[in-house]
Motif scaffolding. Sequence first.
Motif, mmCIF file in Angstrom:
data_model
loop_
_atom_site.group_PDB
_atom_site.id
_atom_site.type_symbol
_atom_site.label_atom_id
_atom_site.label_comp_id
_atom_site.label_asym_id
_atom_site.label_seq_id
_atom_site.Cartn_x
_atom_site.Cartn_y
_atom_site.Cartn_z
ATOM 1 N N GLU A 1 -8.697 4.578 12.602
ATOM 2 C CA GLU A 1 -8.227 5.453 13.680
ATOM 3 C C GLU A 1 -7.754 4.720 14.926
ATOM 4 O OE1 GLU A 1 -10.390 9.772 13.126
ATOM 5 O OE2 GLU A 1 -11.470 8.208 14.199
ATOM 6 N N ASP A 2 -8.530 3.757 15.387
ATOM 7 C CA ASP A 2 -8.199 3.068 16.643
ATOM 8 C C ASP A 2 -7.443 1.767 16.432
ATOM 9 O OD1 ASP A 2 -9.434 5.084 17.987
ATOM 10 O OD2 ASP A 2 -11.216 3.955 18.575
ATOM 11 N N CYS A 3 -7.038 1.496 15.200
ATOM 12 C CA CYS A 3 -6.430 0.213 14.861
ATOM 13 C C CYS A 3 -5.030 0.074 15.468
ATOM 14 C CB CYS A 3 -6.348 0.076 13.346
ATOM 15 S SG CYS A 3 -5.727 -1.511 12.778
ATOM 16 N N PRO A 4 -4.697 -1.071 16.087
ATOM 17 C CA PRO A 4 -3.336 -1.291 16.608
ATOM 18 C C PRO A 4 -2.306 -1.217 15.488
ATOM 19 C CG PRO A 4 -4.865 -2.966 17.417
ATOM 20 C CD PRO A 4 -5.593 -2.203 16.368
ATOM 21 N N LYS A 5 -1.116 -0.735 15.808
ATOM 22 C CA LYS A 5 -0.082 -0.490 14.807
ATOM 23 C C LYS A 5 0.263 -1.739 13.989
ATOM 24 C CE LYS A 5 4.694 1.162 14.416
ATOM 25 N NZ LYS A 5 5.850 1.723 15.159
ATOM 26 N N ALA A 6 0.437 -2.885 14.660
ATOM 27 C CA ALA A 6 0.862 -4.101 13.956
ATOM 28 C C ALA A 6 -0.188 -4.610 12.977
ATOM 29 C CB ALA A 6 1.193 -5.195 14.967
ATOM 30 N N ALA A 7 -1.459 -4.262 13.230
ATOM 31 C CA ALA A 7 -2.548 -4.766 12.388
ATOM 32 C C ALA A 7 -2.954 -3.788 11.302
ATOM 33 C CB ALA A 7 -3.759 -5.095 13.269
ATOM 34 N N ARG A 8 -2.318 -2.622 11.238
ATOM 35 C CA ARG A 8 -2.764 -1.592 10.291
ATOM 36 C C ARG A 8 -2.700 -2.048 8.835
ATOM 37 N NH1 ARG A 8 0.462 3.755 12.273
ATOM 38 N NH2 ARG A 8 -0.356 3.899 14.399
ATOM 39 N N GLY A 9 -1.620 -2.726 8.466
ATOM 40 C CA GLY A 9 -1.458 -3.118 7.073
ATOM 41 C C GLY A 9 -2.566 -4.034 6.601
ATOM 42 N N VAL A 10 -2.816 -5.115 7.357
ATOM 43 C CA VAL A 10 -3.846 -6.070 6.942
ATOM 44 C C VAL A 10 -5.236 -5.459 7.054
ATOM 45 C CG1 VAL A 10 -4.084 -7.189 9.217
ATOM 46 C CG2 VAL A 10 -4.623 -8.459 7.130
ATOM 47 N N ILE A 11 -5.479 -4.614 8.069
ATOM 48 C CA ILE A 11 -6.775 -3.942 8.189
ATOM 49 C C ILE A 11 -6.979 -2.974 7.029
ATOM 50 C CG2 ILE A 11 -7.999 -2.172 9.531
ATOM 51 C CD1 ILE A 11 -8.434 -4.926 10.626
ATOM 52 N N SER A 12 -5.915 -2.292 6.627
ATOM 53 C CA SER A 12 -5.987 -1.407 5.466
ATOM 54 C C SER A 12 -6.391 -2.190 4.218
ATOM 55 C CB SER A 12 -4.629 -0.729 5.236
ATOM 56 O OG SER A 12 -4.629 0.058 4.068
ATOM 57 N N GLY A 13 -5.745 -3.353 4.017
ATOM 58 C CA GLY A 13 -6.086 -4.187 2.877
ATOM 59 C C GLY A 13 -7.505 -4.705 2.945
ATOM 60 N N MET A 14 -7.942 -5.107 4.125
ATOM 61 C CA MET A 14 -9.311 -5.600 4.293
ATOM 62 C C MET A 14 -10.325 -4.495 4.042
ATOM 63 S SD MET A 14 -8.772 -7.984 7.694
ATOM 64 C CE MET A 14 -10.537 -8.269 7.925
ATOM 65 N N PHE A 15 -10.057 -3.315 4.592
ATOM 66 C CA PHE A 15 -11.002 -2.215 4.406
ATOM 67 C C PHE A 15 -11.135 -1.852 2.933
ATOM 68 C CE2 PHE A 15 -11.558 2.319 3.592
ATOM 69 C CZ PHE A 15 -12.832 2.494 4.099
ATOM 70 N N GLN A 16 -10.003 -1.691 2.249
ATOM 71 C CA GLN A 16 -10.056 -1.254 0.858
ATOM 72 C C GLN A 16 -10.800 -2.253 -0.016
ATOM 73 O OE1 GLN A 16 -9.101 1.746 -0.265
ATOM 74 N NE2 GLN A 16 -10.051 1.136 -2.203
ATOM 75 N N GLN A 17 -10.766 -3.521 0.335
ATOM 76 C CA GLN A 17 -11.435 -4.528 -0.487
ATOM 77 C C GLN A 17 -12.945 -4.535 -0.309
ATOM 78 O OE1 GLN A 17 -9.775 -5.422 -3.003
ATOM 79 N NE2 GLN A 17 -8.162 -4.291 -1.908
ATOM 80 N N GLY A 18 -13.448 -3.614 0.510
ATOM 81 C CA GLY A 18 -14.880 -3.356 0.487
ATOM 82 C C GLY A 18 -15.309 -2.942 -0.911
ATOM 83 N N TYR A 19 -14.401 -2.273 -1.612
ATOM 84 C CA TYR A 19 -14.654 -1.863 -3.000
ATOM 85 C C TYR A 19 -14.837 -3.086 -3.891
ATOM 86 C CZ TYR A 19 -13.763 0.685 -7.405
ATOM 87 O OH TYR A 19 -13.858 1.220 -8.670
ATOM 88 N N ALA A 20 -13.950 -4.080 -3.737
ATOM 89 C CA ALA A 20 -14.055 -5.308 -4.532
ATOM 90 C C ALA A 20 -15.272 -6.135 -4.103
ATOM 91 C CB ALA A 20 -12.778 -6.127 -4.397
ATOM 92 N N PHE A 21 -15.545 -6.179 -2.788
ATOM 93 C CA PHE A 21 -16.729 -6.889 -2.310
ATOM 94 C C PHE A 21 -17.990 -6.264 -2.913
ATOM 95 C CE2 PHE A 21 -14.309 -8.875 1.186
ATOM 96 C CZ PHE A 21 -14.905 -10.128 1.198
ATOM 97 N N GLY A 22 -18.036 -4.933 -2.933
ATOM 98 C CA GLY A 22 -19.191 -4.256 -3.510
ATOM 99 C C GLY A 22 -19.383 -4.600 -4.972
ATOM 100 N N TYR A 23 -18.271 -4.637 -5.713
ATOM 101 C CA TYR A 23 -18.317 -4.994 -7.130
ATOM 102 C C TYR A 23 -18.783 -6.442 -7.284
ATOM 103 C CZ TYR A 23 -16.726 -4.809 -12.041
ATOM 104 O OH TYR A 23 -16.658 -4.817 -13.403
ATOM 105 N N LEU A 24 -18.241 -7.336 -6.432
ATOM 106 C CA LEU A 24 -18.612 -8.748 -6.503
ATOM 107 C C LEU A 24 -20.098 -8.945 -6.215
ATOM 108 C CD1 LEU A 24 -17.708 -11.697 -6.811
ATOM 109 C CD2 LEU A 24 -17.136 -11.686 -4.370
ATOM 110 N N PHE A 25 -20.609 -8.275 -5.178
ATOM 111 C CA PHE A 25 -22.029 -8.390 -4.857
ATOM 112 C C PHE A 25 -22.902 -7.807 -5.962
ATOM 113 C CE2 PHE A 25 -20.878 -8.336 -0.088
ATOM 114 C CZ PHE A 25 -20.719 -9.719 -0.103
ATOM 115 N N ALA A 26 -22.422 -6.732 -6.576
ATOM 116 C CA ALA A 26 -23.172 -6.139 -7.684
ATOM 117 C C ALA A 26 -23.273 -7.126 -8.850
ATOM 118 C CB ALA A 26 -22.502 -4.846 -8.138
#
Length: 523
Positions: free
Chosen positions: A187-212
């Motif tokens: 929500e509060d993310c600056p426009k220029a950083a949205r793409g990389v933040i989107s990619g970082m956020f979504q990879q919480g899914y992969a991080f969760g799988y990796l930690f599992a």
Amino acid sequence: MIDVQSMTSFERREHLKHVMHPPKFTSENIKKYASTRFSSLFVPRDELAQYSKQEIFNPFSVLRELTWKQWNFFLLGFSAWTLDAFDFFCVSLNTTEIARDLKVTVKDVTWGITLVLMLRSVGAVIFGLWGDRYGRKWPYITNLVLLTAIQIGTGFVTTYKEFLGVRAIFGIAMGGIYGTCSAIAMEDCPKAARGVISGMFQQGYAFGYLFAILFQRVLADNTKKGWRTLFWFSAGLAVPLIIWRYFTEETDTFKKQQQSFDEHAKTTSKAKEFKEEGKKAMKTYGVVAIYAVLMMAGFNFMSHGSQDLYPTLLSVQLGFGKNKSAVTNSVANLGAICGGLTMGHASTFLGRRLTVIIGCVLGGAMIYPWAFLENNGIMAGAFWLQFFVQGNWGVVPIHLSELSPPQFRSFVGGVAYQLGNLASSASSTIEATIGERFPIYNPDGTPKKSASGATIYDYSKTMAIFVGAVFAYVIVIMFVGPENRGADLSIDRDETDSIADVVDEEEQFDEDKKPDVVYTERV
């Protein structure tokens, strides 16, 4: 309200370009929309000119724009999304062990995965509406409290019915996580950083799988209680997140949304105002919301079809030991993390839709080494296939946020995601069922058996065909779909009147300044 006077001419025109209007299904509008599907894949040159080469080629340079407060919200969302994935994959990594303990088949256990995916949409509706109306804090905390209790309960089940029961409740609780966490992070993310933040956020899914995978090897494979230990351990991870969220306020974007809502509700009841806002949003965004569900169905088929049964393929069909299987899955998730960061950032400059289409084409080229190699080369195949699968997913959080109504972002984003999950909920069961039609035979013509005596099936063939078909579907759905890249994520996004008046005046002023055109005749 938007301060029109503080905006530049470019900003005013950019704002109007992203305003969503109720669709008109006239033949002229349909033809115009269809004719722009190819040209709209590409980012215009004037938009690219806003970014420096460093911003384009270095995804981490734009992260300097985030404040500590914005990083705090991102980490809150990312951490809960990571835990959500960790909890989910506790079952996927232990299908064989759970089946043996509960005296059922692997296919029976995959129904526990399917049940979770089917019921997540229920949680998305409940927690999405709650979060959009009253704030993200308490839906977030409630979700994590429920997940903690259910993970503990799963570790104590002794029958198959009990297992299905706790997984059903888990699905409802889990369904509320994505929409809430995505809203907090973006929500509060600056426009220029949205793409990389989107990619970082979504990879919480992969991080969760990796930690599992890592804790599966440390705990489940080396403790007396086996897979149950992993569930009990995961339950405790939510406690610090609950405390952290309790002492964190709401995002600035939500505060602004709540202030606007309270001002409009002064002349009517809050319940009526919320209902009216919902009607207005569905009138404008209804068709887009339906499209988002179809899109997320493809993404979820792509993810679950390439992941949920993969540990079974490695251990049962290919005979990988626990160490080799863990390493292969870890490499795959490292590829996912790299892909999410890279493609999420690239979508800002290539376009959301074009990035995903490229990811599907290149991912399709990785299917053979991912599914059919039996030596260490399969690790490279797993890395690159998940690079593109989860790289495509890295575009999802921001793409959904830009398409969703600002005042119902948690609800629409979460429900679209989870209805897509519902559509794809039987991925592992479908693959397991179809796989049973392709038993692997010994040279003497007898079906090949595992160490436990179970028939070994050709999951490689089944999963390769399945994932290839999903890639083709996602290419089509992204090509025909809309894109609202760079749209404002605040409640002011669809405000037009005051800005349109100023833009009209500026355009008229520009016309008045143009010199008269003089025609001369050549003699």
